[in-house]
Write a protein that holds these residues in place. Sequence first.
Motif: not given
Length: 257
Positions: A209-218
């Motif tokens: 449940x830890x907050x998780x943020x991802x940076x997308x490569x598009x």
Amino acid sequence: MKELTLKVLKNEPIAAGIYRMRLELPEKTEGIRCGQFINISVGDASHLLRRPIAICQKDESSVTICYQVKGNGTKNLSGAKAGDILQSVLPLGNGFILEEKEKKIALLGGGVGVFPMVSVLQEYAGKGKNFYSYVGFRNKDAVCMESEFQQMSEKVCFVTDDGSYGERGNAVEAFLKEYDSLLPDVIFACGPLPMLRALKKAMRDFAIKTPCYVSLEERMGCGIGACLVCVCKKSGKAENVRVCKDGPVFEIDEVEI
């Protein structure tokens, strides 16, 4: 966001097919945050579209980007020399933001996704934050930025797909092995889609449940949200978001990966 003419200060290979370019800012540019990116020309009039590249490091007078040579555009960029002039728009995107209460941070980077993680380290290291970095590459020839991670992380784990450098495996596997003992306040990640999908699945499977943020490569066209080339879907909704304008950083459950 500014349209700026940048002068190349240095452009050098740092790993197989990976280059680091330092660019002089012609004026003071406010508000550059970790996780943001630059849209930059490749120095060839036959390639009209600029390339979106993460800002890896910055100071008052320059920004540094790291990029992989994958096509003709980045091949031309790799040939740029000190003194060359490139057109750009920066800074773009929303970037990573750490809350005051978030003291223990897990960073997961894979391939060229390690460079936004370096930008997080540069911005927040030494400000009461402890970073635990899990960094993955294809093989030892692709490994780079070791000193940056080692100097600014409380702990760093390097892994390669073939085990030729560090441990054998990937960044997600290395992180999961230590999650229970680490229990970070927040997770930041950037890398190829299979890596981010594996992270999202693991968090669901293990009820993390830890907050998780991802940076997308598009792939991107304009970089400012007008062309809609980089849209992706919101999770569970018939809505799209623009990676360049609404991201590239998203909460991991906010978008379909």
